[in-house]
Structures are given as structure tokens and as C-alpha cells.
Write a protein that holds these residues in place. Structure first.
Motif, PDB file in Angstrom:
ATOM      1  N   PHE A   1     -43.140 -76.300 -63.973  1.00 28.81           N
ATOM      2  CA  PHE A   1     -43.634 -76.032 -65.320  1.00 28.81           C
ATOM      3  C   PHE A   1     -44.076 -77.326 -65.996  1.00 28.81           C
ATOM      4  N   ALA A   2     -43.196 -78.312 -65.995  1.00 32.01           N
ATOM      5  CA  ALA A   2     -43.490 -79.573 -66.685  1.00 32.01           C
ATOM      6  C   ALA A   2     -44.707 -80.269 -66.091  1.00 32.01           C
ATOM      7  N   ALA A  28     -41.129 -67.334 -63.319  1.00 33.86           N
ATOM      8  CA  ALA A  28     -42.537 -67.696 -63.114  1.00 33.86           C
ATOM      9  C   ALA A  28     -43.420 -67.042 -64.173  1.00 33.86           C
ATOM     10  N   ARG A  29     -43.167 -65.753 -64.463  1.00 31.60           N
ATOM     11  CA  ARG A  29     -43.964 -65.051 -65.471  1.00 31.60           C
ATOM     12  C   ARG A  29     -43.792 -65.714 -66.838  1.00 31.60           C
ATOM     13  N   ALA A  30     -42.564 -66.010 -67.222  1.00 29.80           N
ATOM     14  CA  ALA A  30     -42.314 -66.622 -68.532  1.00 29.80           C
ATOM     15  C   ALA A  30     -42.994 -67.990 -68.646  1.00 29.80           C
ATOM     16  N   GLU A  34     -46.270 -68.988 -71.217  1.00 34.08           N
ATOM     17  CA  GLU A  34     -46.271 -70.154 -72.094  1.00 34.08           C
ATOM     18  C   GLU A  34     -47.439 -71.097 -71.771  1.00 34.08           C
ATOM     19  N   LEU A  35     -47.639 -71.374 -70.504  1.00 37.88           N
ATOM     20  CA  LEU A  35     -48.706 -72.298 -70.096  1.00 37.88           C
ATOM     21  C   LEU A  35     -50.097 -71.739 -70.385  1.00 37.88           C
ATOM     22  N   ALA A  36     -50.256 -70.425 -70.244  1.00 34.82           N
ATOM     23  CA  ALA A  36     -51.582 -69.804 -70.405  1.00 34.82           C
ATOM     24  C   ALA A  36     -52.083 -69.865 -71.841  1.00 34.82           C
ATOM     25  N   ARG A  37     -51.258 -70.306 -72.753  1.00 33.95           N
ATOM     26  CA  ARG A  37     -51.722 -70.486 -74.135  1.00 33.95           C
ATOM     27  C   ARG A  37     -52.680 -71.665 -74.250  1.00 33.95           C
ATOM     28  N   MET A  38     -52.687 -72.507 -73.200  1.00 37.60           N
ATOM     29  CA  MET A  38     -53.631 -73.629 -73.167  1.00 37.60           C
ATOM     30  C   MET A  38     -54.884 -73.152 -72.419  1.00 37.60           C
ATOM     31  N   PRO A  39     -56.052 -73.245 -73.035  1.00 37.62           N
ATOM     32  CA  PRO A  39     -57.273 -72.690 -72.450  1.00 37.62           C
ATOM     33  C   PRO A  39     -57.584 -73.158 -71.033  1.00 37.62           C
ATOM     34  N   ALA A  61     -51.840 -60.018 -64.842  1.00 43.17           N
ATOM     35  CA  ALA A  61     -52.425 -59.155 -65.873  1.00 43.17           C
ATOM     36  C   ALA A  61     -51.535 -59.172 -67.112  1.00 43.17           C
ATOM     37  N   THR A  62     -50.226 -59.154 -66.904  1.00 41.24           N
ATOM     38  CA  THR A  62     -49.286 -59.248 -68.025  1.00 41.24           C
ATOM     39  C   THR A  62     -49.406 -60.603 -68.718  1.00 41.24           C
ATOM     40  N   VAL A  63     -49.467 -61.658 -67.941  1.00 37.29           N
ATOM     41  CA  VAL A  63     -49.604 -63.005 -68.497  1.00 37.29           C
ATOM     42  C   VAL A  63     -50.868 -63.096 -69.351  1.00 37.29           C
TER      43      VAL A  63
END
Length: 102
Positions: A1-2, A28-30, A34-39, A61-63
Motif C-alpha cells: 500500500f505505502a 486488498a479491496r480496502a 483508498e488508493l483509487a481516490r488518486m486519479p 468493479a466495487t473499488v
């Protein structure tokens, strides 16, 4: 993640692969939500969204529905035509969630 958060986008593959594991799927989903908030990271997830395994497609798809933007609608719409009915169902459900959120 980091590592991904700090810009090492090659490591995102490990998180996407974690979606195939019943043991690691939740973490992994969580992390991906969080990461997908960055374009730039969201854009990296569109490839495995269409070419990944069944589990990866459903979880991504959920992410995308939780962290995606208006551009994500087209990617989820494409996924609604997936040859796997479970993936297509998940894509329809998550597309509705994304549209309601936007």
C-alpha cells in the motif's frame, strides 16, 4: 500500500493479485479503494478491470464504484457486457452505485 501511495505503481499488481485470495481479499479491496481516490492510480486499475480474473473484475468493479469519477462510468458500462454473467451482474450493480454517488 505505502509503496503504491508513494508512487511505485508497479506494486499495484500485488494488491490486484490479492483480490484473488479469499484470505487477503478484504485488505486488498480496502487498500485499493483508498488508493483509487488518486486519479493516476484509478487509471491504472482500468486495465485489470477488463482483463483480470473473475474475482479481480468483480472486486475492482466495487473499488471503481466507491472511488471512481465520471470517467469510470464508461469503464463499468463496458464491463456489463463481460462474457462471465457474474462479472456482468456485478458491473451492473456497481454502475448503479457509482451513478447514484455521482
Amino acid at each position: 500500500f505505502a509503496a503504491v501511495y508513494l508512487g511505485d505503481l508497479e506494486k499495484i499488481r500485488y494488491l490486484v493479485d490479492g483480490l484473488d485470495s479469499t484470505f487477503h481479499r478484504g485488505e486488498a479491496r480496502a487498500f485499493l479503494i483508498e488508493l483509487a481516490r488518486m486519479p493516476r492510480i484509478l487509471a491504472e486499475l482500468y486495465t485489470p478491470l477488463t482483463s483480470g480474473t473473475r474475482s479481480q473484475k468483480i472486486e475492482l468493479a466495487t473499488v471503481v464504484s466507491r472511488s471512481g469519477d465520471r470517467d469510470s462510468v464508461a469503464h463499468l458500462q463496458r464491463l456489463t457486457n463481460d462474457s462471465d454473467p457474474r462479472v456482468a451482474e456485478a458491473a451492473v450493480r456497481e454502475l448503479k452505485n457509482l451513478q447514484a454517488r455521482l
